[in-house]
Design an enzyme around this catalytic site. Structure first.
Site, PDB file in Angstrom:
ATOM      1  CB  SER A 207       2.603 -12.464   4.181  1.00 64.86           C
ATOM      2  OG  SER A 207       3.867 -12.334   3.098  1.00 64.86           O
TER       3      SER A 207
ATOM      4  CG  ASP B 282       4.744  -4.565   1.551  1.00 60.44           C
ATOM      5  OD1 ASP B 282       5.858  -4.645   2.321  1.00 60.44           O
ATOM      6  OD2 ASP B 282       3.979  -5.444   1.453  1.00 60.44           O
TER       7      ASP B 282
ATOM      8  CG  HIS C 122       4.801  -7.606   3.670  1.00 62.54           C
ATOM      9  ND1 HIS C 122       4.281  -7.411   2.922  1.00 62.54           N
ATOM     10  CD2 HIS C 122       4.671  -8.701   4.339  1.00 62.54           C
ATOM     11  CE1 HIS C 122       3.874  -8.618   2.102  1.00 62.54           C
ATOM     12  NE2 HIS C 122       3.908  -9.509   3.319  1.00 62.54           N
TER      13      HIS C 122
END
Length: 269
Positions: free
Chosen positions: A95, A218, A246
């Protein structure tokens, strides 16, 4: 300054090529626990917590330094220096750490062999018509307002989004606990920095090969973002995982391990 202590650096193994794992918002190095066993015996694995996260030294936290992802990128470079790493590193980030790794690779391209990006997004905001990051500015401001008003509620909400609705409650609980154990002040700075970052202009400067691991469904990163990154990062490879959520490294670690092993077995110029 003892960086190893500041960033709670831990190493697994002392021989073989180096993998450096970097966690995302509200997490710590423990989120890689389902991945690291697969590389025991073949790689030296370096794990750390960003300042303000996990078991890092909170006294070293600076709202000014960490108001930019460049501050987190400096943590990565500091950890590499403290570990005596000068080249050959495979960076694995989740991320927000994907952008951090890209920035670190721009600053020190010779340090990294390749980058493996799990759920990357160079910008979470929509900039129509040329870019669809998935969120309007008001959406992000609402998320941060919820964080200010009801931190536990925010942690529970975001953890279920990150893990994916179809995943088991235990995973969401694990992530929510991680959010709740993070210092709220540091977490608030990291969240604002993450969600309002726009690193699109940095992408052409990345010279290292990248594997983009995109989740099929996602809620935080639309499929189009993975395709955009693939176009902007020269020499990159896009792999779409059949995963909702995610955090495939938590929910579907075997998929991530397989993708990492296949990619790392390739020779990159």
């Amino acid at each position: 300054m003892n960086v190893n202590k500041r960033n709670n650096v831990n190493t697994l193994g002392d021989s073989g090529p180096t993998i450096l794992f970097a966690h995302g918002l509200g997490c710590s190095q423990s989120i890689w626990s389902r991945i690291t066993p697969a590389f025991a015996g073949t790689h030296r694995q370096v794990l750390f917590d960003y300042v303000g996260s996990g078991k890092s030294q909170l006294s070293a936290f600076s709202a000014v330094r960490y108001s930019s992802l460049a501050g987190y990128a400096q943590d990565v470079l500091d950890v590499c220096e403290a570990q005596g790493l000068q080249s050959g590193v495979t960076f694995v980030g989740h991320s927000a750490s994907c952008n951090v790794g890209l920035l670190a690779s721009i600053a020190r391209p010779n340090l990294f062999d390749r980058l493996i990006l799990v759920g990357p997004s160079p910008c979470f905001l929509n900039y129509p018509p040329e870019y669809a990051g998935g969120f309007e500015r008001a959406d992000i401001q609402g998320l941060l307002s919820l964080m200010d008003q009801n931190y536990i509620g925010w942690a529970n909400y975001l953890s279920s989004v990150v893990v994916g609705a179809a995943q088991c409650e235990a995973l969401a609980g694990e992530l929510s606990d991680s959010f709740c154990s993070t210092n709220p002040v540091a977490m608030r700075v990291f969240a604002q920095t993450t969600f309002f970052a726009d690193n699109r202009a940095d992408l052409p400067q990345v010279s290292r090969p990248c594997l983009i691991l995109q989740h099929q469904e996602d809620s935080l990163v639309p499929l189009a973002v993975g395709e955009y990154l693939n176009q902007q990062l020269k020499g990159s490879t896009l792999e779409v995982m059949d995963v909702a959520g995610h955090a495939a490294h938590m929910s579907h670690p075997a998929l991530v391990i397989d993708a990492m092993q296949r990619y790392m077995a390739k020779e990159h110029a």
